[in-house]
Design an enzyme around this catalytic site. Structure first.
Site, PDB file in Angstrom:
ATOM      1  N   CYS A  14      63.103  -2.622  19.850  1.00 49.00           N
ATOM      2  CA  CYS A  14      63.071  -3.820  20.684  1.00 49.00           C
ATOM      3  C   CYS A  14      63.378  -3.512  22.149  1.00 49.00           C
ATOM      4  O   CYS A  14      62.901  -4.223  23.044  1.00 49.00           O
ATOM      5  CB  CYS A  14      64.040  -4.864  20.138  1.00 49.00           C
ATOM      6  SG  CYS A  14      65.714  -4.244  19.898  1.00 49.00           S
ATOM      7  N   HIS A 119      69.384  -6.623  19.455  1.00 51.92           N
ATOM      8  CA  HIS A 119      68.029  -7.072  19.780  1.00 51.92           C
ATOM      9  C   HIS A 119      67.932  -7.424  21.259  1.00 51.92           C
ATOM     10  O   HIS A 119      68.786  -8.118  21.812  1.00 51.92           O
ATOM     11  CB  HIS A 119      67.653  -8.292  18.942  1.00 51.92           C
ATOM     12  CG  HIS A 119      66.255  -8.772  19.197  1.00 51.92           C
ATOM     13  ND1 HIS A 119      65.138  -8.000  18.948  1.00 51.92           N
ATOM     14  CD2 HIS A 119      65.794  -9.943  19.734  1.00 51.92           C
ATOM     15  CE1 HIS A 119      64.056  -8.662  19.284  1.00 51.92           C
ATOM     16  NE2 HIS A 119      64.418  -9.841  19.772  1.00 51.92           N
ATOM     17  N   ASN A 134      59.571 -12.550  23.758  1.00 46.48           N
ATOM     18  CA  ASN A 134      60.305 -11.966  22.635  1.00 46.48           C
ATOM     19  C   ASN A 134      59.334 -11.231  21.715  1.00 46.48           C
ATOM     20  O   ASN A 134      58.310 -11.791  21.289  1.00 46.48           O
ATOM     21  CB  ASN A 134      61.032 -13.079  21.875  1.00 46.48           C
ATOM     22  CG  ASN A 134      62.073 -12.539  20.914  1.00 46.48           C
ATOM     23  OD1 ASN A 134      61.988 -11.396  20.459  1.00 46.48           O
ATOM     24  ND2 ASN A 134      63.058 -13.360  20.592  1.00 46.48           N
TER      25      ASN A 134
END
Length: 363
Positions: A14, A119, A134
């Site tokens: 991520c 994250h 995202n």
């Protein structure tokens, strides 16, 4: 929306997706981020060694794993910050007292990096509109100006750390295009897991319908049955054939039994003028009739075998004997097949029953 660069989640990368979505291009790879993390680990080791390589703190530091990366693909905020320094960008904590004293409206910023546990994701302004980039989403999510402050406040309430990206971001096609036009989003993009679950749920009813159609019409829409179904259908057909044959044999045995009973009744009515039953004679007739039937069938098959042997031994064909009712020595089944013989037995039974009924009516 198609011009916006958006990397979807792969593994635990991520941090890489966050940086590339922020910069709107494939600028960083896991190898490059790992190199930055190793450089940071080496700098920390050198600082710890200044206190003495034989110190307890230094030995403990060497035994501990890296805090800048791990095998899953996670990278720390230090790695992200050093990666952005290459582009002249700086990260400032959004809820820090120093930034809050500036009183800057979030709409006037250019981008934010958000982190919760392990994250990372980016919220960036492209043209005159804000987008949530995202990597867990199927695509970019449009955020209105009025909703941006509420969105950031909600993230903070959920425990996210938010960093403001300061500096000039590299030019990108999406930013140039969205400077001229504004986009509208009719439906919010789904999460990657949510999309997979929904597609699986949508497939289930279709499979149920297809299964019901196959049950009602097993041979429609398929080129061939698989091996198990084909074997099952063949076994089912054979079982039905056996049942039909058993039923036919049972009917045939019942007809033969009726014929024998009818013949016995006619004999009894003609030979016995008095109404005195002869039980011993009747039981003997039952046993003799079944044995006689088996004997005649055996004689029939033996004669057939003899005729075949004679045809192989003699060079020319012989005339077959004809069945004559006036010849007493002729076998009733000599030229008849087994089916013909059984059919004749059924005809005899019906004839005897009719004779018996006529006799009863005359009385």
């Amino acid at each position: 929306m198609e011009s916006i660069f958006h990397e979807r989640q792969e593994g635990s990368l991520c941090a890489q997706h966050c940086l590339n979505n922020l910069l709107q291009g494939e600028y960083f790879s896991p190898v490059e981020l790992s190199s930055i993390a190793q450089q940071l680990d080496e700098e920390e080791r050198m600082r710890m060694a200044e206190g003495g390589v034989s110190s307890e703190e230094y030995r403990t530091f060497l035994q501990q794993p890296s805090v800048n990366m791990d095998d899953s693909g996670f990278f720390s905020i230090q790695v992200i910050s050093n990666a952005l320094k290459v582009w002249g960008l700086e990260l400032i904590l959004f809820n820090s007292p120093e930034y809050q004293r500036l009183g800057i409206d979030p709409i006037n910023e250019k981008s934010f990096i958000c982190n919760y546990k392990e994250h990372w994701f980016t919220v960036r302004k492209l043209g005159k509109q804000w987008f949530n980039l995202n990597s867990l989403l199927m695509g970019p999510e449009l955020i209105s100006d009025t909703y941006l402050a509420l969105f950031l406040a909600q993230l903070q309430q959920e425990g996210y750390s938010i960093f403001v990206v300061k500096g000039d971001l590299p030019d990108c096609e999406a930013d140039q295009l969205l400077q001229m036009i504004r986009v509208q989003q009719m439906q919010r993009p789904k999460l990657i897991g949510e999309e997979t679950a929904q597609s699986r749920d949508q497939r289930l009813p279709r499979s149920d319908v297809d299964q019901a159609i196959e049950v009602n019409h097993p041979f429609e829409g398929t080129g061939m049955l698989d091996e198990d179904e084909e074997n099952f259908q063949r076994a089912l057909a054979l079982s039905r054939q056996e049942i039909d044959m058993e039923d036919e044999e049972a009917d045939l045995r019942r007809a033969i039994q009726l014929s024998m009973q009818g013949s016995r009744r006619s004999e009894f009515s003609t030979s016995s003028p008095q109404n005195t039953p002869q039980l011993p004679h009747t039981s003997q007739t039952d046993s003799l009739s079944s044995e006689e039937l088996r004997r005649r069938r055996q004689v029939y098959f033996e004669k057939q075998q003899q005729q075949l042997q004679q045809q192989h031994q003699t060079p020319k064909l012989h005339d077959k004997p004809t069945l004559s009712s006036s010849t007493p020595d002729a076998d009733p089944g000599g030229d008849m097949s087994e089916e013909d013989m059984l059919q004749a037995a059924m005809n005899m039974s019906l004839e005897s029953v009719r004779n018996h009924l006529n006799t009863e009516e005359e009385k």
